[in-house]
Motif scaffolding. Structure first.
Motif, short mmCIF file in Angstrom:
data_model
loop_
_atom_site.label_atom_id
_atom_site.label_comp_id
_atom_site.label_asym_id
_atom_site.label_seq_id
_atom_site.Cartn_x
_atom_site.Cartn_y
_atom_site.Cartn_z
N UNK A 17 7.01 -9.77 3.60
CA UNK A 17 7.28 -9.17 2.29
C UNK A 17 6.23 -8.10 1.96
N UNK A 18 4.98 -8.34 2.33
CA UNK A 18 3.95 -7.30 2.15
C UNK A 18 4.31 -6.05 2.96
N UNK A 19 4.74 -6.25 4.19
CA UNK A 19 5.11 -5.11 5.04
C UNK A 19 6.30 -4.35 4.47
N UNK A 20 7.30 -5.07 3.99
CA UNK A 20 8.47 -4.44 3.37
C UNK A 20 8.07 -3.65 2.13
N UNK A 21 7.20 -4.23 1.34
CA UNK A 21 6.74 -3.55 0.12
C UNK A 21 5.97 -2.28 0.48
N UNK A 22 5.11 -2.34 1.46
CA UNK A 22 4.36 -1.16 1.88
C UNK A 22 5.30 -0.07 2.38
N UNK A 23 6.27 -0.44 3.19
CA UNK A 23 7.25 0.54 3.68
C UNK A 23 8.03 1.16 2.51
N UNK A 24 8.47 0.35 1.58
CA UNK A 24 9.23 0.86 0.43
C UNK A 24 8.36 1.78 -0.42
N UNK A 25 7.12 1.37 -0.66
CA UNK A 25 6.23 2.19 -1.48
C UNK A 25 5.95 3.54 -0.82
N UNK A 33 12.38 3.59 -8.40
CA UNK A 33 13.04 3.42 -7.11
C UNK A 33 13.52 1.97 -6.95
N UNK A 34 14.84 1.76 -6.81
CA UNK A 34 15.35 0.39 -6.72
C UNK A 34 14.89 -0.33 -5.44
N UNK A 35 14.62 0.41 -4.39
CA UNK A 35 14.15 -0.22 -3.14
C UNK A 35 12.75 -0.80 -3.35
N UNK A 36 11.91 -0.07 -4.07
CA UNK A 36 10.56 -0.56 -4.37
C UNK A 36 10.64 -1.78 -5.28
N UNK A 37 11.51 -1.72 -6.28
CA UNK A 37 11.66 -2.87 -7.18
C UNK A 37 12.12 -4.10 -6.41
N UNK A 38 13.05 -3.93 -5.49
CA UNK A 38 13.54 -5.06 -4.69
C UNK A 38 12.43 -5.61 -3.80
N UNK A 39 11.66 -4.72 -3.20
CA UNK A 39 10.55 -5.16 -2.35
C UNK A 39 9.49 -5.88 -3.17
N UNK A 40 9.23 -5.38 -4.37
CA UNK A 40 8.28 -6.03 -5.29
C UNK A 40 8.74 -7.44 -5.63
#
Length: 100
Positions: A17-25, A33-40
């Motif tokens: 989840x940290x990796x996904x959040x970093x990629x989205x950010x 950005x809805x992708x960042x919100x979802x990753x958050x």
């Protein structure tokens, strides 16, 4: 009750989840950005599950906590910051001058 294997699985999910959040950010398209919100949201959920399991299994806490945002709190914080800045300005006017 959770077991050590569950804690390991949740730890792996937290890291993912940290990796996904970093990629989205790093690819965000703007403030909302809805992708960042979802990753958050995924990161927050993974953290909460991991934290709960570690406490349940080992009676141990992690040195972090989730911050819950409330729109009303943001307005109160802004007002508090303004009050703090006014107090600093008042102190600066009344304090001694120091040559540096």
């Amino acid at each position: 009750m959770a077991d050590p294997a569950t804690a390991r699985t949740q730890l792996a999910e937290l890291v993912a989840a940290f990796e996904t959040h970093l990629d989205a950010a790093s690819r965000r398209t703007g403030e909302a950005d809805p992708v960042v919100f979802a990753a958050y949201a995924r990161l927050a959920a993974a953290f909460a599950e991991y934290e709960e399991t570690v406490y349940e299994l080992y009676d141990e806490v992690v040195p972090m906590s989730l911050i819950e945002y409330d729109d009303d709190d943001d307005e109160d914080e802004d007002e508090d910051e303004d009050d703090d800045l006014e107090a600093i300005d008042d102190d600066a006017d009344s304090g001694p001058e120091i040559d540096v």
